[in-house]
Design a protein around this motif. Structure first.
Motif, PDB file in Angstrom:
ATOM      1  N   GLY A 122     -14.098  -9.665  66.800  1.00 36.53           N
ATOM      2  CA  GLY A 122     -14.991  -9.729  65.799  1.00 36.53           C
ATOM      3  C   GLY A 122     -16.191  -9.346  66.082  1.00 36.53           C
ATOM      4  N   GLU A 162     -15.577  -2.772  59.211  1.00 35.32           N
ATOM      5  CA  GLU A 162     -15.943  -3.994  59.208  1.00 35.32           C
ATOM      6  C   GLU A 162     -17.377  -4.222  59.006  1.00 35.32           C
ATOM      7  OE1 GLU A 162     -14.560  -6.978  62.725  1.00 35.32           O
ATOM      8  OE2 GLU A 162     -15.899  -5.655  63.334  1.00 35.32           O
ATOM      9  N   GLU A 163     -17.848  -2.762  58.976  1.00 38.49           N
ATOM     10  CA  GLU A 163     -18.710  -2.680  58.271  1.00 38.49           C
ATOM     11  C   GLU A 163     -19.414  -2.528  56.558  1.00 38.49           C
ATOM     12  OE1 GLU A 163     -21.602   0.529  60.241  1.00 38.49           O
ATOM     13  OE2 GLU A 163     -22.079  -0.959  62.510  1.00 38.49           O
ATOM     14  N   LYS A 166     -18.237  -5.597  54.901  1.00 45.38           N
ATOM     15  CA  LYS A 166     -19.390  -6.189  54.663  1.00 45.38           C
ATOM     16  C   LYS A 166     -20.554  -5.488  53.019  1.00 45.38           C
ATOM     17  CE  LYS A 166     -20.055  -7.650  59.683  1.00 45.38           C
ATOM     18  NZ  LYS A 166     -21.228  -7.890  60.301  1.00 45.38           N
ATOM     19  N   ALA A 288     -15.059 -12.048  57.352  1.00 38.69           N
ATOM     20  CA  ALA A 288     -14.945 -12.099  58.289  1.00 38.69           C
ATOM     21  C   ALA A 288     -13.386 -13.379  58.516  1.00 38.69           C
ATOM     22  CB  ALA A 288     -15.069 -12.997  59.473  1.00 38.69           C
ATOM     23  N   LEU A 291     -10.388 -11.578  56.337  1.00 39.10           N
ATOM     24  CA  LEU A 291      -9.458 -10.894  57.547  1.00 39.10           C
ATOM     25  C   LEU A 291      -8.704 -11.858  58.233  1.00 39.10           C
ATOM     26  CD1 LEU A 291     -12.209  -7.933  59.235  1.00 39.10           C
ATOM     27  CD2 LEU A 291     -10.290  -7.304  57.521  1.00 39.10           C
TER      28      LEU A 291
END
Length: 310
Positions: A122, A162-163, A166, A288, A291
């Motif tokens: 992660g 993930e980018e 965010k 996070a 997820l």
């Protein structure tokens, strides 16, 4: 090198930020003989709780992972390998363990141990290989970005997702709207690969990935492959009920592919389990945690019989 004794090498390992585990290759059970403090911090287990046990305990009941099949094959051939596995800390939280395993040989060339280097994927970012010195000229510091595309499926990579998550998380928090995450896993993919081979397994992953991403068609929806048959997606603006319906549609569309899977305990065709979690972002939460909660829902779907969304 000279002037280095065993205590210095041990301190090098013990101060490593990565988790390091050493297992006995001569014992068929592959018991742990050593873990460093980094491994204890990563998993939540103490060395005393791990030594003498097989590290399969970190997968709990979540054994049907393609990475496990590849790991077993590499260990059987005494070869180095790199895999990504869903693991579970002592407190039950899910993390993606990026594991590099190498054989250690004695003076006679006999493999006596396997050493594993473990890290939480992660936190992983990649340097885009398309960036050149020229494209970064003029910058005071090199720019770290995630590789965008997964080579096998054409989907995004986990790091790139993930980018994007965010960014969308911050927008959803500001606008007080929900965001939904889907954790998708091909059921019994390891058995499918063992039956039909890696090339057939890769073809199935591509077909399933195409179907899953096709269930999320808006430009704001993002789908990525984590590893093997593990996919992750997020969609802004969906309620829990709407997201669950889409998760059920994903499972239905994959069943409709009717990819023969004679060794599946679920049905005679390839199926998927889908974990769904939607929330209006709270300042106390994080992308996070979203997820991670989708992965927890995925395990509920698996424990409920697979081939469904939960």
């Amino acid at each position: 090198m000279t002037g280095f004794d065993a205590s210095i090498y041990r301190r090098l390992v013990e101060t490593s930020p990565d988790g390091v585990a050493l297992v006995d290759a001569l014992d068929p059970e592959r018991p742990v003989v050593y873990v460093n403090p980094g491994f204890e911090a990563l998993t939540g287990y103490s060395a005393a709780e791990l030594i003498g046990r097989n590290l399969r305990l970190l997968q709990g009941e979540d054994r049907e992972q393609d990475g496990r099949h590849r790991l077993r094959e590499a260990l059987a051939r005494a070869e180095a390998c790199r895999v990504l596995l869903r693991n579970y800390r002592k407190d039950g939280t899910v993390f993606w363990n990026e594991m590099t395993v190498s054989p250690l040989l004695d003076e006679q060339g006999r493999v006596t141990h396997f050493v594993g280097h473990h890290r939480d994927a992660g936190e992983r970012l990649r340097i885009d290989p398309k960036l050149t010195r020229d494209s970064m000229s003029g910058a005071h510091q090199p720019t770290t970005v995630a590789i965008r595309d997964d080579r096998l499926t054409g989907l995004f990579t986990l790091a790139y997702l993930e980018e994007l998550l965010k960014r969308d998380w911050a927008v959803a928090q500001r606008e007080k709207r929900s965001i939904a995450v889907f954790a998708v896993d091909i059921d019994a993919l390891d058995l499918y690969n063992a039956t039909f081979g890696r090339a057939a397994g890769d073809s199935t992953i591509r077909r399933v990935a195409h179907v899953v991403s096709g269930c999320l068609r808006r430009s704001s929806d993002v789908t990525a492959r984590i590893d093997g048959g593990n996919l992750i997606a997020f969609a802004p603006g969906l309620t829990t009920e709407q997201a669950l319906r889409i998760g059920q549609l994903m499972a239905e569309r994959v069943r409709d592919l009717r990819i023969h899977h004679p060794r599946s305990a679920v049905l005679r065709y390839v199926s998927v389990s889908v974990g769904v979690y939607a929330v209006i972002p709270d300042p106390a939460d994080s992308p996070a945690s979203l997820l991670q909660k989708s992965q927890s829902q995925l395990q509920i779907a698996k424990k409920s019989g697979r081939n469904q969304a939960a």
